[in-house]
Design a protein around this motif. Structure first.
Motif, PDB file in Angstrom:
ATOM      1  N   LEU A 199       0.834  -1.202   0.000  1.00 63.18           N
ATOM      2  CA  LEU A 199       0.000   0.000   0.000  1.00 63.18           C
ATOM      3  C   LEU A 199       0.868   1.251   0.000  1.00 63.18           C
ATOM      4  O   LEU A 199       1.770   1.398   0.824  1.00 63.18           O
ATOM      5  N   ARG A 200       0.600   2.149  -0.937  1.00 62.69           N
ATOM      6  CA  ARG A 200       1.408   3.371  -1.047  1.00 62.69           C
ATOM      7  C   ARG A 200       0.586   4.463  -1.706  1.00 62.69           C
ATOM      8  O   ARG A 200      -0.485   4.213  -2.269  1.00 62.69           O
ATOM      9  N   SER A 201       1.111   5.658  -1.678  1.00 65.00           N
ATOM     10  CA  SER A 201       0.426   6.793  -2.288  1.00 65.00           C
ATOM     11  C   SER A 201       0.499   6.698  -3.805  1.00 65.00           C
ATOM     12  O   SER A 201       1.438   6.136  -4.363  1.00 65.00           O
ATOM     13  N   ASP A 202      -0.521   7.264  -4.466  1.00 65.23           N
ATOM     14  CA  ASP A 202      -0.463   7.349  -5.924  1.00 65.23           C
ATOM     15  C   ASP A 202      -0.197   8.786  -6.367  1.00 65.23           C
ATOM     16  O   ASP A 202      -0.346   9.123  -7.535  1.00 65.23           O
ATOM     17  N   SER A 203       0.196   9.626  -5.423  1.00 65.79           N
ATOM     18  CA  SER A 203       0.630  10.998  -5.689  1.00 65.79           C
ATOM     19  C   SER A 203       1.879  11.252  -4.857  1.00 65.79           C
ATOM     20  O   SER A 203       2.111  10.584  -3.842  1.00 65.79           O
ATOM     21  N   ASP A 204       2.670  12.236  -5.264  1.00 65.96           N
ATOM     22  CA  ASP A 204       3.863  12.547  -4.470  1.00 65.96           C
ATOM     23  C   ASP A 204       3.455  13.174  -3.145  1.00 65.96           C
ATOM     24  O   ASP A 204       2.462  13.907  -3.063  1.00 65.96           O
ATOM     25  N   LEU A 205       4.217  12.865  -2.090  1.00 62.86           N
ATOM     26  CA  LEU A 205       3.860  13.333  -0.743  1.00 62.86           C
ATOM     27  C   LEU A 205       4.151  14.812  -0.526  1.00 62.86           C
ATOM     28  O   LEU A 205       3.652  15.405   0.437  1.00 62.86           O
ATOM     29  N   HIS A 206       4.923  15.433  -1.392  1.00 59.88           N
ATOM     30  CA  HIS A 206       5.159  16.871  -1.241  1.00 59.88           C
ATOM     31  C   HIS A 206       3.868  17.649  -1.501  1.00 59.88           C
ATOM     32  O   HIS A 206       3.642  18.707  -0.912  1.00 59.88           O
ATOM     33  N   THR A 207       3.006  17.109  -2.382  1.00 60.11           N
ATOM     34  CA  THR A 207       1.721  17.761  -2.622  1.00 60.11           C
ATOM     35  C   THR A 207       0.583  17.019  -1.930  1.00 60.11           C
ATOM     36  O   THR A 207      -0.443  17.626  -1.614  1.00 60.11           O
ATOM     37  N   PHE A 208       0.742  15.723  -1.699  1.00 57.56           N
ATOM     38  CA  PHE A 208      -0.286  14.970  -0.988  1.00 57.56           C
ATOM     39  C   PHE A 208      -0.248  15.271   0.513  1.00 57.56           C
ATOM     40  O   PHE A 208      -1.239  15.131   1.214  1.00 57.56           O
ATOM     41  N   GLY A 209       0.934  15.670   1.000  1.00 57.61           N
ATOM     42  CA  GLY A 209       1.052  16.081   2.391  1.00 57.61           C
ATOM     43  C   GLY A 209       0.449  17.459   2.604  1.00 57.61           C
ATOM     44  O   GLY A 209       0.045  18.148   1.663  1.00 57.61           O
ATOM     45  N   PHE A 210       0.399  17.880   3.855  1.00 57.81           N
ATOM     46  CA  PHE A 210      -0.209  19.161   4.210  1.00 57.81           C
ATOM     47  C   PHE A 210       0.736  20.325   3.935  1.00 57.81           C
ATOM     48  O   PHE A 210       1.937  20.228   4.216  1.00 57.81           O
ATOM     49  N   ALA A 211       0.198  21.434   3.455  1.00 61.01           N
ATOM     50  CA  ALA A 211       1.011  22.640   3.258  1.00 61.01           C
ATOM     51  C   ALA A 211       1.543  23.153   4.586  1.00 61.01           C
ATOM     52  O   ALA A 211       2.645  23.717   4.655  1.00 61.01           O
ATOM     53  N   TRP A 212       0.797  22.945   5.664  1.00 61.72           N
ATOM     54  CA  TRP A 212       1.154  23.465   6.985  1.00 61.72           C
ATOM     55  C   TRP A 212       2.019  22.493   7.792  1.00 61.72           C
ATOM     56  O   TRP A 212       2.463  22.817   8.896  1.00 61.72           O
ATOM     57  N   HIS A 213       2.272  21.331   7.264  1.00 64.19           N
ATOM     58  CA  HIS A 213       3.143  20.347   7.914  1.00 64.19           C
ATOM     59  C   HIS A 213       3.886  19.601   6.807  1.00 64.19           C
ATOM     60  O   HIS A 213       3.509  18.502   6.425  1.00 64.19           O
ATOM     61  N   PRO A 214       4.969  20.190   6.287  1.00 68.08           N
ATOM     62  CA  PRO A 214       5.616  19.643   5.092  1.00 68.08           C
ATOM     63  C   PRO A 214       6.134  18.218   5.280  1.00 68.08           C
ATOM     64  O   PRO A 214       6.557  17.823   6.368  1.00 68.08           O
ATOM     65  N   TRP A 215       6.062  17.495   4.196  1.00 66.29           N
ATOM     66  CA  TRP A 215       6.655  16.160   4.132  1.00 66.29           C
ATOM     67  C   TRP A 215       8.157  16.333   3.982  1.00 66.29           C
ATOM     68  O   TRP A 215       8.630  16.966   3.046  1.00 66.29           O
ATOM     69  N   THR A 216       8.930  15.782   4.895  1.00 67.65           N
ATOM     70  CA  THR A 216      10.380  16.030   4.902  1.00 67.65           C
ATOM     71  C   THR A 216      11.210  14.827   4.464  1.00 67.65           C
ATOM     72  O   THR A 216      12.418  14.967   4.252  1.00 67.65           O
ATOM     73  N   ALA A 217      10.592  13.650   4.342  1.00 68.30           N
ATOM     74  CA  ALA A 217      11.355  12.493   3.872  1.00 68.30           C
ATOM     75  C   ALA A 217      11.817  12.761   2.447  1.00 68.30           C
ATOM     76  O   ALA A 217      11.154  13.449   1.672  1.00 68.30           O
ATOM     77  N   ARG A 218      12.946  12.192   2.091  1.00 67.75           N
ATOM     78  CA  ARG A 218      13.536  12.501   0.800  1.00 67.75           C
ATOM     79  C   ARG A 218      13.071  11.569  -0.312  1.00 67.75           C
ATOM     80  O   ARG A 218      13.767  11.353  -1.294  1.00 67.75           O
ATOM     81  N   ILE A 219      11.900  10.969  -0.162  1.00 69.21           N
ATOM     82  CA  ILE A 219      11.295  10.175  -1.228  1.00 69.21           C
ATOM     83  C   ILE A 219       9.895  10.729  -1.484  1.00 69.21           C
ATOM     84  O   ILE A 219       9.182  11.072  -0.542  1.00 69.21           O
ATOM     85  N   PRO A 220       9.502  10.839  -2.747  1.00 71.59           N
ATOM     86  CA  PRO A 220       8.183  11.420  -3.040  1.00 71.59           C
ATOM     87  C   PRO A 220       7.015  10.460  -2.868  1.00 71.59           C
ATOM     88  O   PRO A 220       5.901  10.886  -2.567  1.00 71.59           O
ATOM     89  N   ILE A 221       7.221   9.151  -3.080  1.00 69.64           N
ATOM     90  CA  ILE A 221       6.154   8.165  -2.945  1.00 69.64           C
ATOM     91  C   ILE A 221       6.380   7.398  -1.650  1.00 69.64           C
ATOM     92  O   ILE A 221       7.477   6.893  -1.405  1.00 69.64           O
ATOM     93  N   ALA A 222       5.348   7.306  -0.815  1.00 67.36           N
ATOM     94  CA  ALA A 222       5.513   6.693   0.512  1.00 67.36           C
ATOM     95  C   ALA A 222       4.529   5.548   0.696  1.00 67.36           C
ATOM     96  O   ALA A 222       3.456   5.518   0.097  1.00 67.36           O
ATOM     97  N   ASP A 223       4.898   4.610   1.572  1.00 70.22           N
ATOM     98  CA  ASP A 223       4.012   3.488   1.875  1.00 70.22           C
ATOM     99  C   ASP A 223       2.961   3.904   2.903  1.00 70.22           C
ATOM    100  O   ASP A 223       3.067   4.952   3.541  1.00 70.22           O
ATOM    101  N   GLY A 224       1.948   3.049   3.062  1.00 67.68           N
ATOM    102  CA  GLY A 224       0.825   3.369   3.931  1.00 67.68           C
ATOM    103  C   GLY A 224       1.210   3.615   5.371  1.00 67.68           C
ATOM    104  O   GLY A 224       0.702   4.534   6.020  1.00 67.68           O
TER     105      GLY A 224
END
Length: 510
Positions: free
Chosen positions: A59-84
């Motif tokens: 299970l993983r995202s079908d969008s990059d986490l930089h935009t799928f994540g919250f604008a007010w709590h940035p995704w900081t991991a250095r991979i754009p696609i993340a698991d569930g």
């Protein structure tokens, strides 16, 4: 009222503690009028929605986490696609950091919502382990997602009852399913099937993705040297903002390229796919869709893991129509037989608008399929309610945030103008309907009569993109198509001029 029923009153009631609900909660907490109270009702015992519910392998995202994540709590991991699991951890951290988790009522399943014009409040009934509870609120935010957690999309698979092996749907993946050393056939070609294949292939004897028609699959590198450099030389918040913007702009640019020049886009994707395939596996017919790019969502595979599994020789793709499922596998119309010990029916999700919650206003049942959506946020004739719907061509969270921003703006205006309610009213004669989610995917086509519609002109048109919708949420027209109801049945001032409201209704200028 029964002894097990109690009533709680808040300003804003949010249904769902997934991406949509949490984002709405943060925006209400930080942008609604000071002192606004809110509560989140969550049917399950954990936050996270989709990401906590699904348990299938990979299970993983079908969008990059930089935009799928919250604008007010940035995704900081250095991979754009993340698991569930990583997404759930991220959501829990965000909720805890801003105190959103303290406002969640777990194991509260909303079953009925009713607007009362007398009190100008929503009355929401929720089932809990201790009995029914009733919540009253001035504003309702429906952030339940758009599909049925209890029932998947039904697909007619001839002879499925004949199969003697294990049949499993990804939506209800058993935690103890042992597929090691077994032959697995995945029926389907969407994002779930593309996600499952490489993970199952690690231990299964053989995995075959059986598709009636192919979709587009695009490999996305997990390595991000540009992002790594930005985070090395810039403050984290600045670098994260740039990450978000560049991923958003690249995704939108590719989308508009595909829609403007579909033939060229098709050729580009075919060439990229051919470069990933093992020798002997042709692009046609297995990777040549019948539709143009972005008429349905593209499937992303991080680092091309789907193609890696094909090249490793433990997985393959079959394209054809099922004649019948036999005791030991699947027979296709062309006579091909695919032996199987496990069948995975990855046939899609069943659309369920508003989580299946019954919507009523003054005793009358509201049918979403008969209504238009105002700016993609509010439903025609439904007072004081936002329905969170994401984008078909971008991260869901972007659409959720545009909705939340519009909601908080309306709440502020209601306080400034002394309004008790705001109601979308169809103000265009003979409005022609159009699809709210402009994709040709089967699960959307099947459900189009149960989903609210977009219009073709004015405030009723479908959403365009995040940038335009955010501008609309902050500065756009909030007069056309809206009826504002004052707190008291008396003269009210509109643009400095006193006017008598008709039946308590008056339109305010923004």
């Amino acid at each position: 009222m029964s002894p097990t029923t109690s009533t709680t009153s808040v300003d804003v009631l949010i249904l769902g503690a997934g991406i949509s609900g949490l984002n709405s909660a943060y925006r209400i907490q930080t942008q609604a009028p000071k002192g606004t109270t809110y509560t989140i009702l969550e049917a399950r015992d954990q936050l996270g929605g989709t990401w906590d519910f699904f348990k299938y392998p990979g299970l993983r995202s079908d969008s990059d986490l930089h935009t799928f994540g919250f604008a007010w709590h940035p995704w900081t991991a250095r991979i754009p696609i993340a698991d569930g699991d990583s997404i759930c951890t991220y959501l829990r951290e965000a909720a805890a950091k801003y105190g959103l988790d303290k406002q969640i009522r777990f194991r509260h399943r909303a079953t009925k919502t009713e607007w009362d014009s007398g009190t100008r409040r929503w009355r929401v009934t929720a089932g809990t382990p201790e009995g029914e509870r009733v919540f009253e609120a001035r504003w309702l935010v429906v952030g339940t997602g758009y599909y049925d957690y209890d029932k998947p999309l039904e697909a007619v698979i001839p002879g499925l009852q004949n199969f003697k092996g294990t049949i499993v749907h990804p939506q209800f993946w058993p935690t103890n399913l042992d597929y090691a050393g077994k032959r697995v056939v995945i029926i389907g070609s969407g994002a779930t099937a593309v996600t499952l294949l490489p993970v199952l292939a690690e231990t299964a004897a053989r995995v075959t993705m059986l598709q009636r028609s192919p979709g587009y699959i695009l490999a996305l590198p997990q390595a991000d040297p540009v992002g790594k450099l930005l985070h090395a030389i810039l403050p984290q918040r600045v670098a994260s903002w740039i990450d978000r913007m560049r991923f958003m702009l690249v995704a939108y640019s590719f989308y508009y390229f595909c829609r403007a020049w579909p033939g060229l886009a098709k050729a580009v994707l075919a060439k990229a796919t051919a470069a990933q395939l093992p020798p002997g596996l042709p692009v046609k017919p297995h990777f040549e869709p019948r539709y143009n790019p972005w008429e349905q969502r593209l499937c992303l595979c991080p680092d091309g893991d789907f193609f890696q599994a094909l090249r490793a020789g433990k997985a393959d793709v079959a394209t054809g129509v099922i004649r019948e499922v036999k005791e030991g596998g699947v027979e296709l119309m062309d006579g091909t037989f695919l032996p199987a010990d496990v069948l995975v029916t990855a046939t899609g999700l069943k659309i369920l608008f508003a989580g299946g919650v019954e919507l009523r206003a003054d005793g009358e049942r509201l049918e979403p399929g008969e209504k238009f959506m105002w700016k993609g946020v509010m439903m025609q004739d439904v007072p004081n309610a936002s329905f969170v719907i994401g984008y078909p061509n971008a991260s869901w969270t972007l659409g959720a945030d545009a909705t939340a921003q519009m909601t908080t703006r309306l709440l502020r205006m209601m306080k400034e103008k002394g309004a008790a309610a705001v109601v979308p009213r169809l103000d265009v004669e003979g409005m022609q309907p159009s699809a709210m989610l402009n994709l040709s995917s089967t699960y959307l086509e099947v459900a189009k009569d149960r989903m609210p519609k977009a219009g073709t002109v004015g405030q009723w048109r479908p959403r365009g993109n995040y940038f335009g919708d955010m501008w609309q949420a902050k500065y756009g027209d909030v007069v056309s198509g809206l009826e504002w109801v004052p707190e008291r049945e008396e003269e009210v001032k509109v643009n400095g001029v006193k006017e008598n409201g008709t039946n308590g209704h008056v339109r305010y200028s923004g």
